[in-house]
Design an enzyme around this catalytic site. Structure first.
Site, PDB file in Angstrom:
ATOM      1  NE  ARG A  90       5.778  20.863 -47.375  1.00 20.33           N
ATOM      2  CZ  ARG A  90       5.815  19.572 -47.034  1.00 20.33           C
ATOM      3  NH1 ARG A  90       4.739  18.962 -46.574  1.00 20.33           N
ATOM      4  NH2 ARG A  90       6.936  18.895 -47.158  1.00 20.33           N
ATOM      5  CG  ASN A 112       5.259  16.300 -35.519  1.00 19.65           C
ATOM      6  OD1 ASN A 112       6.045  16.685 -34.671  1.00 19.65           O
ATOM      7  ND2 ASN A 112       5.629  16.055 -36.768  1.00 19.65           N
ATOM      8  CB  SER A 144       9.049   7.305 -35.876  1.00 21.17           C
ATOM      9  OG  SER A 144       8.670   8.356 -35.035  1.00 21.17           O
ATOM     10  CD  GLU A 181       8.326  18.932 -37.736  1.00 27.17           C
ATOM     11  OE1 GLU A 181       8.202  19.141 -38.957  1.00 27.17           O
ATOM     12  OE2 GLU A 181       8.655  17.827 -37.258  1.00 27.17           O
ATOM     13  CB  THR A 230       7.599  10.615 -49.537  1.00 26.90           C
ATOM     14  OG1 THR A 230       6.309  10.986 -49.010  1.00 26.90           O
ATOM     15  CG2 THR A 230       8.675  10.973 -48.520  1.00 26.90           C
TER      16      THR A 230
END
Length: 553
Positions: A512, A383, A66, A381, A516
């Site tokens: 939060r 983004n 991506s 989102e 990852t």
């Protein structure tokens, strides 16, 4: 079963797990440096083949990273409806990707097949559609995927070549629905539905002084730019200038260009200059599943006015709500789905329109799942990744209403409203967020409403925000609830966040854990940039004090 076991062992031996590395399947699938992903992609091929056997349908596998740098690559699996692979299969995908040796891998596969009641080696058939983006490691990794798929008896890989990620998801969906599913069919559906929606614009809104007919698109030097070059050949009513298409000499994939760069840096991508002042611009990401719009600001050293996913969502919601308001015979529950990262001004604006706005945890898979609960579910989102989902029941009702209006009130405002909704359902990619279909839908809606880029920008003013991250020893020490907007553990932390937030006008803050890495992410917004910065830093200090470690911007 002996033949299946032997095939798995022989195939896995060709793709050993790299020493010292582990891999995790998330919203983006598996992702890492492309040079170390051979075993991971091979094993993802096995997962895809098993998923096809389990569902009795065709699934998809796309090799892409991506918006990541060109050296990275990744792999993700599309379910039969074109959505992302069911989350319940992610633990198995993780276990298989990290199996230390061929024997462990084979035993995992056999046990999983038994647990899932998947029959192996008994005349079953599976079908996996394959695609990749333009990264240099893509061709080698595609071969690894084919080997993985072929290691399951009866599984067949169908290589569709270089595609955008949304194209692959769209094709899987159409393939299983029994509708036309080639790339030329995809191009035709976008261009035809765009033309239909453009032609349905009310005459009173066609103010040529406000609707600019030219659009400049940054293709991120990825696959989306070249696909848009093909699509634009059949686009009428809009002049599209595509830059950063990946041609030799234009630059590297996602380097100084692309939707992720533009949205985060708020600077024009490479290949844009002061000569583009006053022209509406858009930016895709590397695999064309994210989209943002922008316009250059005069005398600002290539700074831009940004229209992110929140405002794209708002534009779509307004347009659909307007059409529904003309069709009282077509009741529909319209829902907007966001994450906590959506700007508070956007959420307030949408709620003030009377729309139902719901939050989910961060990640497209959560947004998509929640949007399915509505007759019409919109999610984006910030983004720029998002889409619109229409339930089967709503589509059936829309078809009935449209046919009745075409018969009784042809050419009426009601009938045109129904036709616009039909065109939207055909133009938007309902499988997954799609920058190309989203771009054309934005342009058609602006044309229908007679809106300038500036009028779109002025829907609301974003609240200033700041994002930080704090490195911690163990990210699982933080537990959140209410779509990641509240800290449950440690309890004292949420009290401190509330105290800090109350000091600022329009203050909002949440923390939060990363999905990852061992960091805690902090988001803060307030009435001024200084206030947002101060709030974020104060909360970061509290996180650091309670959990200990290092603050990064």
């Amino acid at each position: 079963m002996a033949d299946q076991l032997s095939l798995l062992l022989d195939s896995a031996a060709l793709f050993p797990l790299p020493n010292g590395l582990s891999f995790s399947y998330g919203t983006s699938g598996f992702r890492s440096d492309g040079s170390v992903l051979g075993s991971t992609v091979h094993r993802a091929g096995i997962v895809a083949a098993l998923r096809s056997l389990k569902t009795g349908s065709t699934v998809g596998l796309v090799i892409t990273a991506s918006h990541n740098p060109v050296c990275d690559n990744g792999v993700k699996i599309a379910d039969p409806d074109g959505s992302m692979m069911d989350q319940s299969w992610e633990p198995f995908a993780n276990a298989l990707a990290n199996a230390p040796d061929p024997n462990s891998l084979a035993q995992l596969v056999l046990q999983f097949a038994k647990d899932e009641e998947i029959t192996l080696g008994a005349g079953q058939s599976a079908e996996v559609l394959l695609a990749r983006d333009t990264r240099p490691t893509g061709e080698t990794l595609l071969e690894a995927a084919k080997q993985g798929i072929s290691s399951i008896i009866g599984a067949v890989a169908i290589d569709l070549g270089i595609l955008t990620t949304p194209e692959l998801h769209w094709m899987v969906r159409c393939w299983n629905n029994g509708t036309k599913a080639t790339e030329s069919d995809y191009f035709a559906q976008l261009s035809n539905s765009f033309r239909n929606l453009m032609e349905l614009a009310p005459n009173e809104n066609l103010n040529l002084d406000t609707v600019e007919k030219k659009l400049i698109v940054d293709g991120a030097n990825g696959v989306g730019g070249s696909k848009l070059e093909e699509i634009k050949k059949n686009i009428i009513g809009l002049e599209i200038d595509v830059r950063n298409t990946g041609k030799e000499g234009e630059g590297l994939l996602n380097e100084g260009c692309g939707a992720d760069f533009v949205q985060k840096e708020k600077f024009a991508p490479c290949g844009f200059s002061l000569s583009d002042l006053g022209i509406r611009c858009a930016s895709l990401d590397g695999d064309a599943d994210r989209l943002v719009f922008f316009c250059l600001i005069p005398n600002s050293n290539n700074k831009i006015e940004l229209v992110d996913g929140d405002k794209i969502l708002s534009l779509f919601a307004i347009f659909i709500q307007e059409q529904l308001s003309l069709l009282e015979e077509l009741p529909a529950r319209l829902g907007v789905v966001q994450t906590a990262y959506a700007n508070g001004a956007a959420t307030d604006y949408l709620r003030n329109l009377g729309l139902e706005v719901i939050f989910t945890p961060t990640g497209v898979k959560y947004l998509h799942e929640k949007a399915l609960e509505y007759d019409i579910g919109l999610y984006f989102e910030a983004n720029g990744h998002g889409t619109i989902l229409f339930s089967k029941e709503f589509l059936s009702q829309l078809d009935s209403v449209n046919r009745e209006l075409s018969s009784k009130l042809p050419g009426s405002k009601k009938q045109k409203a129904a036709l616009r909704l039909v065109a939207v359902t055909q133009l938007i990619n309902q499988a997954v967020g799609d920058a190309l279909s989203g771009l054309l839908l934005v342009e058609a809606i602006l044309h229908n409403k007679g809106w300038s880029f500036q009028k779109w920008c002025d829907l609301y003013q974003d609240l200033p925000s700041r994002q930080l991250k704090v490195k911690v020893a163990d990210r699982t020490a933080i537990l959140t609830a209410d779509a990641e907007t509240r800290v449950v553990k440690p309890a004292a932390l949420q009290e401190l966040i509330d105290t800090e937030t109350a000091k600022y006008t329009h203050g909002r803050c949440f923390v939060r854990p990363s999905g990852t890495e061992d960091v805690v992410r902090i988001y803060a917004e307030a009435a001024t940039q200084d206030s947002a910065d101060s709030l974020a830093n104060s909360v970061a200090q509290h996180v650091n004090h309670i959990l200990g470690s290092d603050i990064k911007t």
